[in-house]
Design an enzyme around this catalytic site. Structure first.
Site, PDB file in Angstrom:
ATOM      1  N   TRP A 151       1.240  -1.578   0.206  1.00  0.00           N
ATOM      2  CA  TRP A 151      -0.024   0.254  -0.014  1.00  0.00           C
ATOM      3  C   TRP A 151       0.676   1.096  -0.239  1.00  0.00           C
ATOM      4  O   TRP A 151       0.169   2.443  -0.145  1.00  0.00           O
ATOM      5  CB  TRP A 151      -0.788  -0.357   0.994  1.00  0.00           C
ATOM      6  CG  TRP A 151      -0.207  -0.821   2.513  1.00  0.00           C
ATOM      7  CD1 TRP A 151      -0.026  -2.056   3.301  1.00  0.00           C
ATOM      8  CD2 TRP A 151       0.728   0.599   3.364  1.00  0.00           C
ATOM      9  NE1 TRP A 151       1.422  -1.814   3.901  1.00  0.00           N
ATOM     10  CE2 TRP A 151       1.073  -0.599   4.380  1.00  0.00           C
ATOM     11  CE3 TRP A 151       1.121   1.261   3.425  1.00  0.00           C
ATOM     12  CZ2 TRP A 151       1.770   0.007   4.977  1.00  0.00           C
ATOM     13  CZ3 TRP A 151       1.493   2.037   4.482  1.00  0.00           C
ATOM     14  CH2 TRP A 151       2.369   0.727   5.214  1.00  0.00           C
ATOM     15  N   ASN A 152       2.393   1.257   0.482  1.00  0.00           N
ATOM     16  CA  ASN A 152       2.292   2.790  -0.098  1.00  0.00           C
ATOM     17  C   ASN A 152       3.502   2.630  -0.984  1.00  0.00           C
ATOM     18  O   ASN A 152       3.906   1.831  -1.727  1.00  0.00           O
ATOM     19  CB  ASN A 152       3.875   2.512   1.603  1.00  0.00           C
ATOM     20  CG  ASN A 152       4.937   0.996   0.915  1.00  0.00           C
ATOM     21  OD1 ASN A 152       4.719   0.190   0.917  1.00  0.00           O
ATOM     22  ND2 ASN A 152       6.097   1.554   1.266  1.00  0.00           N
ATOM     23  N   LYS A 175      -1.947  -6.589  -8.727  1.00  0.00           N
ATOM     24  CA  LYS A 175      -2.701  -6.532  -7.559  1.00  0.00           C
ATOM     25  C   LYS A 175      -2.145  -5.807  -6.779  1.00  0.00           C
ATOM     26  O   LYS A 175      -1.540  -5.539  -6.501  1.00  0.00           O
ATOM     27  CB  LYS A 175      -2.384  -8.283  -6.803  1.00  0.00           C
ATOM     28  CG  LYS A 175      -3.604  -8.322  -5.684  1.00  0.00           C
ATOM     29  CD  LYS A 175      -3.087  -9.600  -4.758  1.00  0.00           C
ATOM     30  CE  LYS A 175      -3.394  -9.215  -3.415  1.00  0.00           C
ATOM     31  NZ  LYS A 175      -3.899  -8.072  -2.797  1.00  0.00           N
ATOM     32  N   GLY A 228       6.922  -5.942  -1.048  1.00  0.00           N
ATOM     33  CA  GLY A 228       6.198  -6.554   0.349  1.00  0.00           C
ATOM     34  C   GLY A 228       7.042  -6.793   1.313  1.00  0.00           C
ATOM     35  O   GLY A 228       8.720  -6.908   1.242  1.00  0.00           O
ATOM     36  N   GLY A 229       6.629  -7.492   3.031  1.00  0.00           N
ATOM     37  CA  GLY A 229       7.279  -7.636   3.942  1.00  0.00           C
ATOM     38  C   GLY A 229       7.898  -9.179   3.239  1.00  0.00           C
ATOM     39  O   GLY A 229       7.746 -10.029   2.718  1.00  0.00           O
ATOM     40  N   GLU A 250      11.158  -6.653  -3.765  1.00  0.00           N
ATOM     41  CA  GLU A 250      11.734  -5.910  -3.147  1.00  0.00           C
ATOM     42  C   GLU A 250      10.918  -5.942  -1.634  1.00  0.00           C
ATOM     43  O   GLU A 250       9.852  -6.060  -1.972  1.00  0.00           O
ATOM     44  CB  GLU A 250      11.631  -4.498  -4.105  1.00  0.00           C
ATOM     45  CG  GLU A 250      12.121  -3.234  -4.088  1.00  0.00           C
ATOM     46  CD  GLU A 250      11.591  -2.353  -2.982  1.00  0.00           C
ATOM     47  OE1 GLU A 250      11.931  -2.671  -1.552  1.00  0.00           O
ATOM     48  OE2 GLU A 250      10.912  -1.341  -3.389  1.00  0.00           O
ATOM     49  N   LEU A 251      12.054  -5.991  -0.512  1.00  0.00           N
ATOM     50  CA  LEU A 251      11.559  -6.179   0.241  1.00  0.00           C
ATOM     51  C   LEU A 251      11.876  -5.021   1.399  1.00  0.00           C
ATOM     52  O   LEU A 251      12.822  -3.921   0.732  1.00  0.00           O
ATOM     53  CB  LEU A 251      12.076  -7.588   0.891  1.00  0.00           C
ATOM     54  CG  LEU A 251      12.231  -8.519   0.142  1.00  0.00           C
ATOM     55  CD1 LEU A 251      12.160  -9.952   1.176  1.00  0.00           C
ATOM     56  CD2 LEU A 251      10.388  -8.806  -0.136  1.00  0.00           C
ATOM     57  N   CYS A 284      10.132   1.038   3.018  1.00  0.00           N
ATOM     58  CA  CYS A 284      11.392   0.223   2.730  1.00  0.00           C
ATOM     59  C   CYS A 284      12.299   0.765   2.962  1.00  0.00           C
ATOM     60  O   CYS A 284      13.847  -0.128   3.268  1.00  0.00           O
ATOM     61  CB  CYS A 284      11.130  -0.426   1.592  1.00  0.00           C
ATOM     62  SG  CYS A 284      11.735   0.826   0.046  1.00  0.00           S
ATOM     63  N   GLU A 384      12.539  -4.038  11.402  1.00  0.00           N
ATOM     64  CA  GLU A 384      11.643  -3.406  10.345  1.00  0.00           C
ATOM     65  C   GLU A 384      10.641  -3.043  11.235  1.00  0.00           C
ATOM     66  O   GLU A 384       9.562  -3.780  11.772  1.00  0.00           O
ATOM     67  CB  GLU A 384      11.658  -4.079   9.063  1.00  0.00           C
ATOM     68  CG  GLU A 384      11.000  -2.855   8.675  1.00  0.00           C
ATOM     69  CD  GLU A 384      10.508  -2.732   6.911  1.00  0.00           C
ATOM     70  OE1 GLU A 384      10.180  -3.968   6.449  1.00  0.00           O
ATOM     71  OE2 GLU A 384      11.293  -2.053   5.996  1.00  0.00           O
TER      72      GLU A 384
HETATM   73  N1  LIG Z   1       9.603  -2.989   1.210  1.00  0.00           N
HETATM   74  C1  LIG Z   1       8.207  -2.782   1.782  1.00  0.00           C
HETATM   75  O1  LIG Z   1       7.737  -1.447   0.791  1.00  0.00           O
HETATM   76  C2  LIG Z   1       7.100  -2.924   2.131  1.00  0.00           C
HETATM   77  C3  LIG Z   1       7.893  -3.596   2.862  1.00  0.00           C
HETATM   78  N2  LIG Z   1       6.801  -4.402   4.496  1.00  0.00           N
HETATM   79  C4  LIG Z   1       7.099  -4.410   5.756  1.00  0.00           C
HETATM   80  O2  LIG Z   1       5.782  -5.682   5.419  1.00  0.00           O
HETATM   81  C5  LIG Z   1       5.285  -5.801   6.775  1.00  0.00           C
HETATM   82  C6  LIG Z   1       3.728  -6.401   6.385  1.00  0.00           C
HETATM   83  O3  LIG Z   1       3.185  -5.201   5.815  1.00  0.00           O
HETATM   84  P1  LIG Z   1       1.635  -5.759   5.112  1.00  0.00           P
HETATM   85  O4  LIG Z   1       1.701  -4.339   4.110  1.00  0.00           O
HETATM   86  O5  LIG Z   1       0.681  -6.748   5.227  1.00  0.00           O
HETATM   87  O6  LIG Z   1       2.070  -6.159   3.399  1.00  0.00           O
HETATM   88  P2  LIG Z   1       2.493  -7.966   2.673  1.00  0.00           P
HETATM   89  O7  LIG Z   1       4.189  -8.072   2.620  1.00  0.00           O
HETATM   90  O8  LIG Z   1       1.983  -8.723   4.146  1.00  0.00           O
HETATM   91  O9  LIG Z   1       1.766  -7.548   1.039  1.00  0.00           O
HETATM   92  C7  LIG Z   1       1.532  -6.787   0.220  1.00  0.00           C
HETATM   93  C8  LIG Z   1       0.835  -7.774  -0.315  1.00  0.00           C
HETATM   94  O10 LIG Z   1       1.113  -9.128  -0.831  1.00  0.00           O
HETATM   95  C9  LIG Z   1       0.008  -9.779  -0.978  1.00  0.00           C
HETATM   96  N3  LIG Z   1       0.195 -10.944  -0.144  1.00  0.00           N
HETATM   97  C10 LIG Z   1      -0.326 -10.956   1.223  1.00  0.00           C
HETATM   98  N4  LIG Z   1       0.279 -12.690   1.084  1.00  0.00           N
HETATM   99  C11 LIG Z   1       0.064 -13.375   0.236  1.00  0.00           C
HETATM  100  C12 LIG Z   1       0.633 -14.319  -0.351  1.00  0.00           C
HETATM  101  N5  LIG Z   1       0.220 -15.286   0.591  1.00  0.00           N
HETATM  102  N6  LIG Z   1       0.779 -15.023  -1.807  1.00  0.00           N
HETATM  103  C13 LIG Z   1       0.003 -13.727  -2.766  1.00  0.00           C
HETATM  104  N7  LIG Z   1       0.667 -12.157  -2.168  1.00  0.00           N
HETATM  105  C14 LIG Z   1       0.476 -11.653  -0.794  1.00  0.00           C
HETATM  106  C15 LIG Z   1      -0.604  -8.720   0.045  1.00  0.00           C
HETATM  107  O11 LIG Z   1      -2.069  -9.108  -0.689  1.00  0.00           O
HETATM  108  C16 LIG Z   1      -0.292  -7.368  -0.248  1.00  0.00           C
HETATM  109  O12 LIG Z   1      -0.505  -7.075  -1.824  1.00  0.00           O
HETATM  110  C17 LIG Z   1       5.309  -3.785   7.008  1.00  0.00           C
HETATM  111  O13 LIG Z   1       4.692  -4.145   7.822  1.00  0.00           O
HETATM  112  C18 LIG Z   1       6.474  -4.131   7.072  1.00  0.00           C
HETATM  113  O14 LIG Z   1       7.652  -4.246   7.780  1.00  0.00           O
HETATM  114  C19 LIG Z   1       5.208  -3.251   3.775  1.00  0.00           C
HETATM  115  C20 LIG Z   1       5.126  -2.663   2.420  1.00  0.00           C
HETATM  116  C21 LIG Z   1       5.726  -2.070   1.514  1.00  0.00           C
HETATM  117  C1  LIG Z   2      11.414   1.536  -3.033  1.00  0.00           C
HETATM  118  N1  LIG Z   2      11.609   2.847  -3.646  1.00  0.00           N
HETATM  119  C2  LIG Z   2      13.008   3.977  -3.805  1.00  0.00           C
HETATM  120  O1  LIG Z   2      13.305   3.267  -4.699  1.00  0.00           O
HETATM  121  C3  LIG Z   2      11.335   4.373  -2.465  1.00  0.00           C
HETATM  122  C4  LIG Z   2       9.978   4.014  -1.442  1.00  0.00           C
HETATM  123  C5  LIG Z   2       8.956   2.885  -1.815  1.00  0.00           C
HETATM  124  C6  LIG Z   2       8.803   2.117  -0.959  1.00  0.00           C
HETATM  125  O2  LIG Z   2       8.779   2.849   0.030  1.00  0.00           O
HETATM  126  O3  LIG Z   2       8.853   0.809  -1.301  1.00  0.00           O
HETATM  127  C7  LIG Z   2       9.689   5.094  -0.962  1.00  0.00           C
HETATM  128  O4  LIG Z   2      10.369   5.521  -0.156  1.00  0.00           O
HETATM  129  O5  LIG Z   2       8.508   5.428  -0.864  1.00  0.00           O
END
Ligand SMILES: NC(=O)C1=CN([C@@H]2O[C@H](COP(=O)(O)OP(=O)(O)OC[C@H]3O[C@@H](n4cnc5c(N)ncnc54)[C@H](O)[C@@H]3O)[C@@H](O)[C@H]2O)C=CC1
Ligand SMILES: CN(C=O)/C=C(\CC(=O)O)C(=O)O
Length: 492
Positions: A151-152, A175, A228-229, A250-251, A284, A384
């Site tokens: 979502w971010n 998605k 995502g996470g 990209e985590l 991230c 994190e």
């Molecule tokens: N690298 C980054 O930019 C991000 C890191 N995070 C980290 O992850 C933690 C959890 O955040 P969430 O919003 O819950 O992220 P998440 O990683 O659970 O969700 C990201 C996406 O993955 C999808 N997803 C979830 N489970 C899945 C599965 N089994 N198979 C396929 N797709 C699936 C979700 O519906 C969403 O679209 C955060 O607290 C943060 O620490 C979260 C969001 C972005």
């Molecule tokens: C991924 N990023 C830079 O390339 C920075 C972001 C997006 C994210 O958090 O995933 C940001 O700082 O918002």
């Protein structure tokens, strides 16, 4: 006020899903829109449409130049609609309007960049070591791409996937997160308006356990691009055991910001604020570990405390607001748990550590600084948080700063603040992270690759090479001799 309704975009049509869910405005905690929850069957239809578009029809027949023009048109539409998309993203995620407006306007440049690259990603001619042969290498689209985003910064995180994928000739099922999908579902209207053929781009939202799982394990998906996470990333990798899709991840991170005593301390303090309090720390690349030279620690912390306490917290739609709410109550509960555990284990609260007064219902959390008191085992130093919480650790020497910077399983981003050029270069060499920012922080560009080391992920997004990850090489051997093929029992 009536509840807004959003629809999925599948095979060139906007469609309602039989099941829907409420989307929450994090600044008030109230539901404001109904979102379509794509089922596994909806995912199947989207992937099948993408697969048809890949194999036949207008998208499959389109030249790379024509694909590039479509991408440039999409970039122009994103810029023209940036304010509307920004208001939706701010409403649905709580990210402040001054950032969503600027970030989405810049997202247009990502589509323009990959549009420009579409017909410049050339194959090659191999000067083959056999006199009667000619060999060319054709970069072909890898196939149907499943792009899964959180979502971010979601328009940005989608652009770094859709841009190179579509430039390469792939088709995509994107998605959106179930948290705050409004801007991506609205972005689908721009894809439609730009004229992308039916099935080439499909955008839907739904939950991870069914929609996300089905999408990333679907047998017709050849490529998964995920942000995502880390826990979800592991699940995604398990899902792709089903289809063996080429996967990039990209985590998150626990990115260090190293401030040496010789740095311009005021500028460094601004960068630390940008790194951890911008986007309410939900980035991230959040610079969540401040490593500061002990001789300037007290002075630097005093500056930071002052800046943190002056941050204007409030309505994210107000352009004067500097920090909005967190996106979900799940995020806030996690942050509160880690902060409490860190203080109980000996961390010293410098500022924050609470829900700010006067924002009833909203998911706010105050800018927080915790002095770890040299305890690098504190939960706030290790985990994190994805929130506005900065952990502070002091160091005495450059080698110690480097060791502390690398003392994490993550390796996404880092910052180094010093006026000593040689020291800056030594640190840039030594830090295990995909990005090192020297005397700046959280700068991005479509021209620059981005991605992590270790637990921060796999692969790179952005830059020239990203297109390569959406193609696979086909080697074409042509025999140019009119003579009969010699000895058929020997490999040629
Ligand atoms: N690298 C980054 O930019 C991000 C890191 N995070 C980290 O992850 C933690 C959890 O955040 P969430 O919003 O819950 O992220 P998440 O990683 O659970 O969700 C990201 C996406 O993955 C999808 N997803 C979830 N489970 C899945 C599965 N089994 N198979 C396929 N797709 C699936 C979700 O519906 C969403 O679209 C955060 O607290 C943060 O620490 C979260 C969001 C972005
Ligand atoms: C991924 N990023 C830079 O390339 C920075 C972001 C997006 C994210 O958090 O995933 C940001 O700082 O918002």
């Amino acid at each position: 006020m009536s509840t807004a309704q959003f629809r999925n975009y599948v095979d060139g049509s906007f469609e309602d899903a039989p099941a829907t869910f409420d989307s929450i405005d994090p600044s008030t905690g109230t539901a404001w829109a109904r979102m379509p929850a794509a089922s596994s069957a909806d995912v199947d239809r989207a992937v099948e449409a993408a697969h048809r578009a890949l194999r036949s029809g207008p998208w499959a027949a389109m030249t790379a130049t024509a694909r590039g023009k479509l991408l440039v048109r999409l970039g122009d539409l994103v810029v023209a609609n940036a304010d509307r998309l920004a208001e939706l993203e701010t409403r649905d995620t709580g990210k402040i309007i001054r950032e969503t407006r600027a970030q989405i306007a810049y997202v247009g440049d990502y589509y323009r960049y990959y549009g420009g690259l579409a017909d410049k990603h050339e194959g090659s001619f191999v000067p083959i070591d056999k006199a009667d042969m000619e060999v060319t290498i054709r970069p072909e689209p890898i196939g149907v791409v499943a792009a899964v985003v959180p979502w971010n910064s979601q328009l940005f995180l989608s652009a770094v996937k859709l841009g190179p994928a579509l430039a390469a000739g792939c088709t995509v099922v994107l998605k959106a997160s179930e948290d705050g999908p409004a801007p991506l579902l609205a972005f689908a209207e721009l894809v439609h308006e730009a004229g992308f053929p039916a099935g080439s781009v499909n955008i839907l939202t739904g939950f991870g356990h069914d929609c996300g799982h089905r999408l990333t394990s679907h047998p017709l998906v050849a490529r998964v691009a995920f942000t995502g996470g880390p826990a979800t990333a592991q699940q995604i990798v398990r899902n792709t055991a089903e289809n063996l899709a080429y996967t990039t991840l990209e985590l998150g991170g626990k990115s260090p910001v190293v401030v040496f005593a010789d740095a311009d301390l005021d500028s460094a303090a601004n960068a630390v604020v940008a790194g951890i309090f911008a986007a309410t720390g939900q980035s991230c690349v959040a610079g969540s570990r401040l490593l500061v030279e002990r001789s300037v620690k007290d002075e630097f912390l005093a500056r930071l405390k002052h800046k943190a306490e002056a941050i204007r917290i409030g309505d994210p739609q107000d352009p004067a607001t500097e920090m909005g709410p967190l996106a979900t109550s799940r995020q806030r509960e996690w942050i509160e748990k880690i902060v409490a555990a860190s203080l109980a284990a000996g961390g010293r609260l410098v500022t924050g550590g609470e829900r700010p007064a006067g924002h009833a219902g909203g998911l706010y959390y105050a800018p927080t600084i915790i002095d770890a008191n040299d305890n690098t085992g504190l939960p706030c130093v290790r985990e994190e948080l994805f929130g506005p919480v900065l952990s502070v650790i002091a160091f005495d020497a450059e080698a110690e700063a480097l060791a502390l910077a690398n003392d994490t399983p993550f390796g996404l981003a880092s910052g180094v603040f010093t006026t000593n050029l040689a020291k800056a270069h030594r640190m840039a060499r030594g830090i295990h992270a995909g990005v090192v920012w020297i005397n700046t922080y959280r700068a991005v560009s479509p021209l620059v690759p981005f991605g992590g080391y270790g637990q921060s992920g796999l692969g790179r997004e952005g830059g020239l090479d990203a297109i390569r990850d959406y193609t696979r090489s086909k080697s074409v051997w042509i025999r140019i001799s009119d003579d009969p093929i010699p000895d058929p029992f020997v490999m040629r």
